[in-house]
Write a protein that holds these residues in place. Structure first.
Motif, PDB file in Angstrom:
ATOM      1  N   PRO A   1      38.174  56.639  49.063  1.00 31.38           N
ATOM      2  CA  PRO A   1      36.998  55.833  49.410  1.00 31.38           C
ATOM      3  C   PRO A   1      37.410  54.420  49.790  1.00 31.38           C
ATOM      4  N   VAL A   2      36.736  53.837  50.780  1.00 35.19           N
ATOM      5  CA  VAL A   2      37.094  52.493  51.223  1.00 35.19           C
ATOM      6  C   VAL A   2      36.558  51.419  50.294  1.00 35.19           C
ATOM      7  N   ASP A   3      35.616  51.760  49.409  1.00 40.88           N
ATOM      8  CA  ASP A   3      35.072  50.737  48.518  1.00 40.88           C
ATOM      9  C   ASP A   3      36.048  50.362  47.406  1.00 40.88           C
ATOM     10  N   SER A   4      37.269  50.944  47.452  1.00 41.00           N
ATOM     11  CA  SER A   4      38.290  50.572  46.479  1.00 41.00           C
ATOM     12  C   SER A   4      38.999  49.284  46.877  1.00 41.00           C
ATOM     13  N   GLY A   5      38.657  48.708  48.045  1.00 43.57           N
ATOM     14  CA  GLY A   5      39.287  47.478  48.508  1.00 43.57           C
ATOM     15  C   GLY A   5      38.592  46.240  47.977  1.00 43.57           C
ATOM     16  N   VAL A   6      38.704  45.141  48.721  1.00 40.40           N
ATOM     17  CA  VAL A   6      38.071  43.878  48.326  1.00 40.40           C
ATOM     18  C   VAL A   6      36.910  43.590  49.275  1.00 40.40           C
ATOM     19  N   THR A   7      35.828  43.031  48.725  1.00 39.81           N
ATOM     20  CA  THR A   7      34.695  42.616  49.543  1.00 39.81           C
ATOM     21  C   THR A   7      35.023  41.265  50.149  1.00 39.81           C
ATOM     22  N   ALA A   8      35.282  41.251  51.458  1.00 38.02           N
ATOM     23  CA  ALA A   8      35.693  40.020  52.125  1.00 38.02           C
ATOM     24  C   ALA A   8      34.506  39.146  52.493  1.00 38.02           C
ATOM     25  N   ALA A   9      33.342  39.766  52.701  1.00 36.28           N
ATOM     26  CA  ALA A   9      32.143  39.011  53.068  1.00 36.28           C
ATOM     27  C   ALA A   9      30.917  39.819  52.677  1.00 36.28           C
ATOM     28  N   SER A  10      29.839  39.119  52.349  1.00 37.83           N
ATOM     29  CA  SER A  10      28.583  39.794  52.028  1.00 37.83           C
ATOM     30  C   SER A  10      27.425  38.858  52.341  1.00 37.83           C
ATOM     31  N   GLY A  11      26.223  39.446  52.469  1.00 42.41           N
ATOM     32  CA  GLY A  11      25.071  38.631  52.820  1.00 42.41           C
ATOM     33  C   GLY A  11      25.219  38.075  54.227  1.00 42.41           C
ATOM     34  N   ALA A  12      24.723  36.879  54.457  1.00 44.03           N
ATOM     35  CA  ALA A  12      24.784  36.241  55.774  1.00 44.03           C
ATOM     36  C   ALA A  12      26.109  35.509  55.953  1.00 44.03           C
ATOM     37  N   VAL A  13      27.195  36.185  55.630  1.00 43.72           N
ATOM     38  CA  VAL A  13      28.554  35.657  55.775  1.00 43.72           C
ATOM     39  C   VAL A  13      29.362  36.700  56.536  1.00 43.72           C
ATOM     40  N   GLU A  14      30.105  36.260  57.538  1.00 45.39           N
ATOM     41  CA  GLU A  14      30.901  37.163  58.357  1.00 45.39           C
ATOM     42  C   GLU A  14      32.380  36.794  58.299  1.00 45.39           C
TER      43      GLU A  14
END
Length: 270
Positions: free
Chosen positions: A19-32
């Motif tokens: 699964p790819v959700d094992s990585g790090v969240t680089a951006a979320s919400g209104a952030v790109e």
């Protein structure tokens, strides 16, 4: 799309699914994610060091009346050395194949002044990141390139020892169906009524060698993208960097996120 295999016959490793959700969240919400720098790679250890520059974007939000909208704009945090890009943030990350990833948001982009990262906090996070990179024997002072990146048709030509192989990523979008995808549904706890599973399979010599997948909410005009950004090669071993992005056409930035992860180390040794 045809899969090309040139030179000598290539040993194909067994299919690995992750699964790819094992990585790090680089951006979320209104952030790109605005840019991505590769600080170091060790294919044999399945290790990649990253610098991710993110930027906060303005967006419209329903006001209290649920009729009108309010324009939400990014905060100018005035981070050191970032006067020309006042809405940007910086994250450092160590991605590991089959192990826990680490990330440090040195400068956080935000839409509220109270969310700006304090100088003391930034210094502490940077120190933690430097210590972790040093412990991993991973440099931070220069950029390294991908061995190969996908062309317009999604193919990558890789030199593996004295052989050349062209990898092809194939994408499919599946229902969250416990009968058709029992392992993925069990692992993700996806909602059969609202969610879907996006799967990308990397093929070599017509045979699948790696499968990445992630779930997303399809209701409210939800959408997702799962891309192989590039490959790294050491001898006959290959490591892939991938990017998983989800969003919603109706719910706006609250449902948006970008996750970065690496594949398991794929060994094509004969």
């Amino acid at each position: 799309m045809d899969i090309l295999l040139m030179c000598l016959a290539l040993a194909v490793p067994p299919l690995v699914s992750s699964p790819v959700d094992s990585g790090v969240t680089a951006a979320s919400g209104a952030v790109e994610v605005r840019s991505l720098s590769l600080l170091g790679v060790d294919v044999n250890r399945g290790l990649v060091g990253l610098k991710v520059v993110t930027t906060a974007k303005a967006y419209d939000e329903l006001d209290g009346s649920s009729v009108g909208t309010e324009r939400i704009t990014p905060a100018r945090c005035q981070y050191a050395g970032m006067n020309k890009t006042p809405f940007d943030g910086v994250m450092l990350a160590l991605l590991r194949a089959g192990a826990d990833d680490e990330s440090w948001e040195v400068y956080e982009p935000t839409h509220h002044a109270s969310g700006c990262t304090a100088p003391a906090v930034s210094k502490a996070r940077l120190a933690e990141a430097k210590a972790a990179f040093a412990k991993a024997n991973m440099p931070m002072d220069k950029e390294v390139p991908f061995t190969a990146t996908p062309d317009a048709k999604g193919r990558m030509s890789l030199k593996l020892g004295d052989r050349t192989v062209v990898l092809q990523a194939v994408e499919k979008d599946e229902a969250c169906d416990a009968e058709a995808q029992p392992e993925k549904v069990k692992a993700s706890h996806c909602d059969e009524a609202n969610d879907r599973i996006l799967i990308v399979t990397v093929l070599a010599d017509g045979k699948p060698v790696h499968e990445s997948w992630g779930t997303y909410t399809a209701s409210y005009a939800g959408h997702a993208s799962l891309k192989v950004m590039g490959a790294f090669v050491s001898g006959t071993k290959v490591l892939l960097l991938q990017r998983f992005t989800v969003g919603s056409g109706m719910k706006g930035p609250s449902e948006a996120s970008t996750t970065l992860s690496v594949s398991p180390v794929l060994d094509f040794a004969p």
